[in-house]
Scaffold this motif. Structure first.
Motif, PDB file in Angstrom:
ATOM      1  N   VAL A  56       2.175   3.029 -43.163  1.00 16.50           N
ATOM      2  CA  VAL A  56       2.927   4.290 -43.172  1.00 16.50           C
ATOM      3  C   VAL A  56       4.423   3.995 -43.202  1.00 16.50           C
ATOM      4  O   VAL A  56       4.925   3.211 -42.389  1.00 16.50           O
ATOM      5  CB  VAL A  56       2.601   5.143 -41.928  1.00 16.50           C
ATOM      6  CG1 VAL A  56       3.394   6.454 -41.950  1.00 16.50           C
ATOM      7  CG2 VAL A  56       1.108   5.432 -41.848  1.00 16.50           C
ATOM      8  N   ALA A  57       5.135   4.591 -44.136  1.00 14.15           N
ATOM      9  CA  ALA A  57       6.580   4.406 -44.240  1.00 14.15           C
ATOM     10  C   ALA A  57       7.310   5.353 -43.300  1.00 14.15           C
ATOM     11  O   ALA A  57       6.944   6.521 -43.168  1.00 14.15           O
ATOM     12  CB  ALA A  57       7.046   4.657 -45.671  1.00 14.15           C
ATOM     13  N   VAL A  58       8.344   4.830 -42.636  1.00 12.32           N
ATOM     14  CA  VAL A  58       9.270   5.628 -41.838  1.00 12.32           C
ATOM     15  C   VAL A  58      10.685   5.192 -42.228  1.00 12.32           C
ATOM     16  O   VAL A  58      10.875   4.109 -42.774  1.00 12.32           O
ATOM     17  CB  VAL A  58       9.053   5.439 -40.317  1.00 12.32           C
ATOM     18  CG1 VAL A  58       7.734   6.055 -39.882  1.00 12.32           C
ATOM     19  CG2 VAL A  58       9.113   3.963 -39.942  1.00 12.32           C
ATOM     20  N   ASN A  59      11.678   6.025 -41.949  1.00 15.08           N
ATOM     21  CA  ASN A  59      13.035   5.650 -42.372  1.00 15.08           C
ATOM     22  C   ASN A  59      13.658   4.593 -41.466  1.00 15.08           C
ATOM     23  O   ASN A  59      14.511   3.823 -41.903  1.00 15.08           O
ATOM     24  CB  ASN A  59      13.938   6.886 -42.451  1.00 15.08           C
ATOM     25  CG  ASN A  59      14.285   7.458 -41.093  1.00 15.08           C
ATOM     26  OD1 ASN A  59      13.413   7.537 -40.214  1.00 15.08           O
ATOM     27  ND2 ASN A  59      15.516   7.854 -40.898  1.00 15.08           N
ATOM     28  N   THR A  60      13.229   4.549 -40.196  1.00 18.63           N
ATOM     29  CA  THR A  60      13.732   3.556 -39.251  1.00 18.63           C
ATOM     30  C   THR A  60      12.574   3.120 -38.352  1.00 18.63           C
ATOM     31  O   THR A  60      11.886   3.968 -37.779  1.00 18.63           O
ATOM     32  CB  THR A  60      14.861   4.125 -38.374  1.00 18.63           C
ATOM     33  OG1 THR A  60      15.888   4.655 -39.207  1.00 18.63           O
ATOM     34  CG2 THR A  60      15.451   3.051 -37.472  1.00 18.63           C
ATOM     35  N   ARG A  98       2.629   1.952 -53.107  1.00 18.24           N
ATOM     36  CA  ARG A  98       3.230   0.874 -52.319  1.00 18.24           C
ATOM     37  C   ARG A  98       2.924   1.041 -50.831  1.00 18.24           C
ATOM     38  O   ARG A  98       2.913   0.067 -50.078  1.00 18.24           O
ATOM     39  CB  ARG A  98       4.742   0.834 -52.540  1.00 18.24           C
ATOM     40  CG  ARG A  98       5.158   0.085 -53.795  1.00 18.24           C
ATOM     41  CD  ARG A  98       6.662   0.017 -53.918  1.00 18.24           C
ATOM     42  NE  ARG A  98       7.227   1.298 -54.314  1.00 18.24           N
ATOM     43  CZ  ARG A  98       8.368   1.799 -53.860  1.00 18.24           C
ATOM     44  NH1 ARG A  98       9.058   1.154 -52.931  1.00 18.24           N
ATOM     45  NH2 ARG A  98       8.816   2.959 -54.297  1.00 18.24           N
ATOM     46  N   VAL A  99       2.752   2.271 -50.400  1.00 17.32           N
ATOM     47  CA  VAL A  99       2.334   2.564 -49.023  1.00 17.32           C
ATOM     48  C   VAL A  99       1.183   3.561 -49.074  1.00 17.32           C
ATOM     49  O   VAL A  99       1.017   4.283 -50.057  1.00 17.32           O
ATOM     50  CB  VAL A  99       3.496   3.144 -48.175  1.00 17.32           C
ATOM     51  CG1 VAL A  99       4.592   2.111 -47.967  1.00 17.32           C
ATOM     52  CG2 VAL A  99       4.066   4.418 -48.799  1.00 17.32           C
ATOM     53  N   ASP A 100       0.398   3.597 -48.002  1.00 14.82           N
ATOM     54  CA  ASP A 100      -0.715   4.550 -47.943  1.00 14.82           C
ATOM     55  C   ASP A 100      -0.244   5.954 -47.623  1.00 14.82           C
ATOM     56  O   ASP A 100      -0.866   6.942 -48.037  1.00 14.82           O
ATOM     57  CB  ASP A 100      -1.728   4.104 -46.886  1.00 14.82           C
ATOM     58  CG  ASP A 100      -2.348   2.757 -47.207  1.00 14.82           C
ATOM     59  OD1 ASP A 100      -2.860   2.606 -48.332  1.00 14.82           O
ATOM     60  OD2 ASP A 100      -2.307   1.866 -46.340  1.00 14.82           O
ATOM     61  N   ALA A 101       0.862   6.039 -46.858  1.00 12.49           N
ATOM     62  CA  ALA A 101       1.381   7.336 -46.434  1.00 12.49           C
ATOM     63  C   ALA A 101       2.850   7.169 -46.075  1.00 12.49           C
ATOM     64  O   ALA A 101       3.340   6.050 -45.896  1.00 12.49           O
ATOM     65  CB  ALA A 101       0.605   7.855 -45.226  1.00 12.49           C
ATOM     66  N   ALA A 102       3.548   8.285 -45.969  1.00 16.87           N
ATOM     67  CA  ALA A 102       4.950   8.221 -45.567  1.00 16.87           C
ATOM     68  C   ALA A 102       5.291   9.439 -44.724  1.00 16.87           C
ATOM     69  O   ALA A 102       4.843  10.561 -45.007  1.00 16.87           O
ATOM     70  CB  ALA A 102       5.872   8.159 -46.791  1.00 16.87           C
ATOM     71  N   TRP A 103       6.074   9.186 -43.700  1.00 20.68           N
ATOM     72  CA  TRP A 103       6.588  10.260 -42.841  1.00 20.68           C
ATOM     73  C   TRP A 103       7.888  10.741 -43.478  1.00 20.68           C
ATOM     74  O   TRP A 103       8.892  10.056 -43.446  1.00 20.68           O
ATOM     75  CB  TRP A 103       6.842   9.721 -41.428  1.00 20.68           C
ATOM     76  CG  TRP A 103       7.531  10.674 -40.518  1.00 20.68           C
ATOM     77  CD1 TRP A 103       7.020  11.815 -39.968  1.00 20.68           C
ATOM     78  CD2 TRP A 103       8.871  10.559 -40.023  1.00 20.68           C
ATOM     79  NE1 TRP A 103       7.960  12.425 -39.168  1.00 20.68           N
ATOM     80  CE2 TRP A 103       9.104  11.668 -39.183  1.00 20.68           C
ATOM     81  CE3 TRP A 103       9.900   9.632 -40.205  1.00 20.68           C
ATOM     82  CZ2 TRP A 103      10.322  11.866 -38.530  1.00 20.68           C
ATOM     83  CZ3 TRP A 103      11.100   9.831 -39.564  1.00 20.68           C
ATOM     84  CH2 TRP A 103      11.307  10.945 -38.737  1.00 20.68           C
ATOM     85  N   MET A 104       7.847  11.912 -44.088  1.00 26.57           N
ATOM     86  CA  MET A 104       8.962  12.388 -44.897  1.00 26.57           C
ATOM     87  C   MET A 104       9.676  13.569 -44.271  1.00 26.57           C
ATOM     88  O   MET A 104       9.054  14.486 -43.733  1.00 26.57           O
ATOM     89  CB  MET A 104       8.473  12.817 -46.280  1.00 26.57           C
ATOM     90  CG  MET A 104       7.768  11.751 -47.065  1.00 26.57           C
ATOM     91  SD  MET A 104       7.442  12.297 -48.758  1.00 26.57           S
ATOM     92  CE  MET A 104       6.231  11.070 -49.265  1.00 26.57           C
ATOM     93  N   GLY A 105      11.004  13.532 -44.385  1.00 29.46           N
ATOM     94  CA  GLY A 105      11.803  14.704 -44.081  1.00 29.46           C
ATOM     95  C   GLY A 105      11.987  15.508 -45.353  1.00 29.46           C
ATOM     96  O   GLY A 105      11.355  15.241 -46.377  1.00 29.46           O
ATOM     97  N   GLU A 106      12.847  16.506 -45.292  1.00 28.51           N
ATOM     98  CA  GLU A 106      13.173  17.267 -46.488  1.00 28.51           C
ATOM     99  C   GLU A 106      14.479  16.762 -47.096  1.00 28.51           C
ATOM    100  O   GLU A 106      15.378  16.354 -46.354  1.00 28.51           O
ATOM    101  CB  GLU A 106      13.306  18.761 -46.140  1.00 28.51           C
ATOM    102  CG  GLU A 106      11.992  19.458 -45.860  1.00 28.51           C
ATOM    103  CD  GLU A 106      11.179  19.696 -47.128  1.00 28.51           C
ATOM    104  OE1 GLU A 106      11.368  18.969 -48.134  1.00 28.51           O
ATOM    105  OE2 GLU A 106      10.341  20.607 -47.111  1.00 28.51           O
TER     106      GLU A 106
END
Length: 325
Positions: free
Chosen positions: A150-154, A195-203
């Motif tokens: 899971v991708a996060v920005n930090t 590249r990732v299975d999921a990502a925690w996205m903002g707007e």
């Protein structure tokens, strides 16, 4: 924004050395205004996302100018990078998620929250952040993120902590989620090309991802606490002590800006193209956060507890009353 900012750990290690030092690049300067009064120009470190719309709107409406403040916004990737800028004097004020501020405080970094920033809107499936997956992904809900990337920005921050809580609440094992760091604006492509299975996205990242067919499988902020105080504006304790009038005026102007944005969401939406590349259907469809004038201390206590559980504070407890009240 394509440039990778230094991580939370490195930022805080650096801070230990600079916390007591000033900077030759001061974030505050004075200049005469046309009205014969005094205008103070302050640099504010921000993340150029939807959440900071009230700051830009407040500047446009004159809420800062009427109090003798001219605001200069300086973009960064995340709160973990903004904290050292505020303490070193590069910025007078900064915008940071609340977990970054808690981590900074337990590390001995002299920061103080001075105004609310943004909060969850409380809508599961329609909050300002979401975990997104490809349309055909086998991940159906938060528990399925166990064993996935899971991708996060930090890393080791509010994103991973709240995502882990969503997984935990859904019956999955949060310790089996692998987090990787990717800037928000690169997340839709990272999910789309696998590249990732999921990502925690903002707007606006999540609205862009939806247009590419991505699905929401978790709303970590709303699932952690529907009134979660996500971010606040802060300064250094040195600034609070040396220039209390400036801090008081900034807080008053920011509070008025939050109240105005809450009452005029369409105007807040329309200010976004002035500091982002958001336009067209993305601008029309993106989800706004909540902008309460006051922090929700109960939600911050919940977030601090999760941070302790995830080992973000090195065995210490953040002093929320000192930091946020």
């Amino acid at each position: 924004m394509q440039r990778r900012m230094f991580g939370l750990g490195a930022a805080l290690i650096t801070l230990v050395g600079v916390a007591g030092c000033g900077s030759s690049d001061s974030g505050t300067s004075g200049s005469s205004s046309s009205g014969g009064g005094r205008t103070t120009t302050v640099k504010v470190g921000i993340v150029p996302i939807v959440d900071v719309a009230p700051l830009y709107l407040g500047q446009k409406k004159g809420f800062f100018g009427s109090r003798g403040i001219k605001v200069e916004m300086v973009p960064a990737q995340g709160g973990a990078a903004i904290v050292p800028g505020v303490v070193s004097g590069q910025f007078t004020f900064g915008f940071s998620n609340t977990t970054s501020l808690m981590v900074a405080q337990v590390k001995g970094v002299p920061v103080k929250s001075v105004a609310n920033g943004a909060a969850s809107n409380g809508k599961v499936g329609g909050d300002v952040t979401a975990v997104m997956v490809k349309k055909d992904s086998p991940v159906k809900s938060a528990k399925d993120l166990a064993g996935r990337t899971v991708a996060v920005n930090t890393l080791q921050n509010i994103g991973s902590t709240t995502v882990r809580e969503s997984v935990r609440k859904d019956g999955g094992d949060p310790d089996k989620v692998k987090f990787v760091e990717i800037p928000f604006d690169q997340m839709p492509a990272a999910v789309d090309d696998g590249r990732v299975d999921a990502a925690w996205m903002g707007e606006p990242a999540q609205t862009i991802a939806k247009a590419q067919g991505a699905r929401v499988v978790a709303s970590p902020f709303a699932e952690t606490d529907p009134k979660l105080t996500v971010a606040t504006y802060f300064t250094s304790t040195q600034t609070v002590q040396k220039d209390p009038d400036l801090v008081k005026n900034f807080t008053a102007a920011m509070t008025e800006s939050l109240e105005y944005a809450s009452a005029h969401p369409d105007e807040a939406r329309q200010i976004l193209p002035t500091y982002t590349k958001i336009s067209g259907d993305v601008l029309k469809n993106l989800i706004l956060p909540s902008w309460p004038a006051e922090v929700d201390m109960a939600s911050l206590e919940k977030l601090a507890g999760l941070g302790e559980q995830d080992g973000l504070f090195g065995g210490k407890k953040p002093d929320l009353d000192t930091l946020f009240s």
